[in-house]
Design an enzyme around this catalytic site. Structure first.
Site, PDB file in Angstrom:
ATOM      1  CG  PHE A 138      -1.880   1.207   1.158  1.00  0.00           C
ATOM      2  CD1 PHE A 138      -3.052   1.118   0.449  1.00  0.00           C
ATOM      3  CD2 PHE A 138      -1.561   2.409   1.772  1.00  0.00           C
ATOM      4  CE1 PHE A 138      -3.919   2.208   0.360  1.00  0.00           C
ATOM      5  CE2 PHE A 138      -2.415   3.504   1.695  1.00  0.00           C
ATOM      6  CZ  PHE A 138      -3.599   3.408   0.983  1.00  0.00           C
ATOM      7  CG  ASP A 223       5.928   3.919   1.468  1.00  0.00           C
ATOM      8  OD1 ASP A 223       5.921   4.642   2.475  1.00  0.00           O
ATOM      9  OD2 ASP A 223       4.935   3.785   0.728  1.00  0.00           O
ATOM     10  CE  LYS A 252      -0.095   6.982   6.496  1.00  0.00           C
ATOM     11  NZ  LYS A 252      -1.291   7.675   6.005  1.00  0.00           N
TER      12      LYS A 252
END
Length: 400
Positions: A138, A223, A252
């Site tokens: 994801f 990532d 984030k």
């Protein structure tokens, strides 16, 4: 139905299925709903609120900068961006960084950098560059990113998708090596798959991957949008394997739980692929987000949040491991990124989340079978104990 929920249902696209709670305030590890009920936040907005809600130093940095200078775009220099990039590069060991806003934007930036590096440095023929990803990945929701997802729903109805991506099983070094060809530009990987269900690869996986990439002149891009900045008990999850990737994606928690901030960091040879006009973002690197992100990085170090995540994560995992329930299939994770997987034929993870909400614990299911437990890094043993006890009670009720 709650009038706020009813209003959102009428006017907002139904691309989420929220739990039926309306949150109005947050402080530290807690949030409050519109009826005044307090909850422990076990989601941290998918790791975006690692510092805790409304951290005083971050709120101060936000308000001070908002009253001074917020947005000018990168058509001009500002006094906040350079210190942020210097701090981020110092902490991660990377040479240069390119600021963006959302995680998906930073992933797209990394993909563009990898392809241009392949054509310019590696000598891959034009438009033939390939990027290897992992099953269960994801990395965001853009057309190109969902195109290489293995989740059918993420792709259904959104094609056609850009070519140039190959997927291999996560955690399988041999599969990666077999997939590499002369046109392979990069391997894009999450050190731990978050949205995939908190999937932790075999020990040493990333270090073996790094060797395979180096031996084949392939960029390793990690990532760490969810796993980075202390979440797993280290600054970066890749450092658990003593790996320094060629490219690194942060997001984030970089925004301190206040603003969307992301960046792609890389060694100089990769980042220097970008020339003026190649890539950009109106809001990326703006003074307001830069001031907050810089203070957020400093707070991580000053307040020992990374070390706390390692200690509290181990405590949390041990406490969860002591729950004996026929509904639990597995507890897995690292630091304060934990997933509790339940047997699909016995209970739905959403049912667990709904029952936990009633007991003042907020979490969210992923992939129907896993409950995510990823609180702010400032959580205490007492708050962990309260969460574990609530889960124990929910399971006892369901078993009964």
């Amino acid at each position: 139905m709650n009038p706020t929920i009813e209003l959102e249902e009428e006017y907002c696209a139904h691309n989420y299925l929220p739990l039926p709670v309306v949150l109005v305030r947050g402080a530290g590890v807690y949030v409050w709903d519109d009826a005044g009920k307090r909850y422990l936040d076990m989601m941290s907005a998918y790791s975006a609120v690692s510092h805790g809600h409304c951290h005083p130093r971050l709120v101060q940095a936000l308000t001070q900068q908002a009253g001074r200078l917020a947005i000018v775009s990168r058509a001009f220099y500002s006094d906040k961006l350079a210190p942020l990039l210097e701090q981020a590069c110092r902490m991660t060991g990377q040479d240069m960084a390119l600021p963006m806003n959302t995680g998906a934007e930073a992933v797209e930036t990394a993909l563009k950098a990898a392809r241009k590096w392949a054509y310019t440095v590696k000598g891959v023929p034009a438009d033939q560059a390939e990027i290897i990803v992992c099953d269960g990945n994801f990395h965001g929701r853009t057309i190109s990113i969902v195109g290489f997802s293995s989740e059918d729903q993420y792709k259904a109805g959104f094609g056609p998708f850009p070519p140039g991506f190959t997927s291999v099983p996560f955690g399988d070094v041999d599969a990666l090596e077999a997939a590499i060809g002369p046109n392979t530009a990069a391997f894009l990987v999450e050190p731990i798959q978050g949205e995939g269900g908190i999937i932790v690869p075999p020990p040493g996986y990333l270090s073996k991957v790094a060797k395979v990439c180096a031996d084949n002149d392939v960029l390793l891009i990690c990532d760490e949008i969810q796993t980075g900045l202390g979440r797993t008990g280290a600054l970066l999850a890749s450092t658990h394997d003593a790996v320094k990737p060629d490219g690194l994606i942060l997001g984030k928690a970089l925004g301190g739980g206040l603003l969307p901030v992301s960046m792609f960091l890389a060694r100089r040879e990769v980042m220097e692929m970008f020339q003026p006009g190649d890539h950009g973002s109106t809001f990326g690197g703006n003074p307001l987000s830069s001031a907050v992100a810089l203070e957020g990085l400093r707070v991580l170090e000053d307040e020992g949040m990374i070390e706390a995540a390692a200690e509290m994560g181990a405590y949390f995992m041990a406490a969860l491991g002591e729950i004996k329930s026929p509904l639990i299939q597995q507890v897995r994770g690292k630091g304060l990124l934990i997933g509790v997987e339940f047997y699909a034929d016995k209970v739905a993870a959403r049912t667990i989340c709904e029952r936990l909400m009633d007991k003042g614990i907020l979490s969210k299911e992923t992939h129907d079978t896993v409950v995510r437990l990823a609180p702010p890094l400032i959580i205490t043993r007492e708050q962990i104990d309260a969460t574990v006890e609530a889960l124990r009670q929910v399971l006892s009720e369901l078993e009964g």
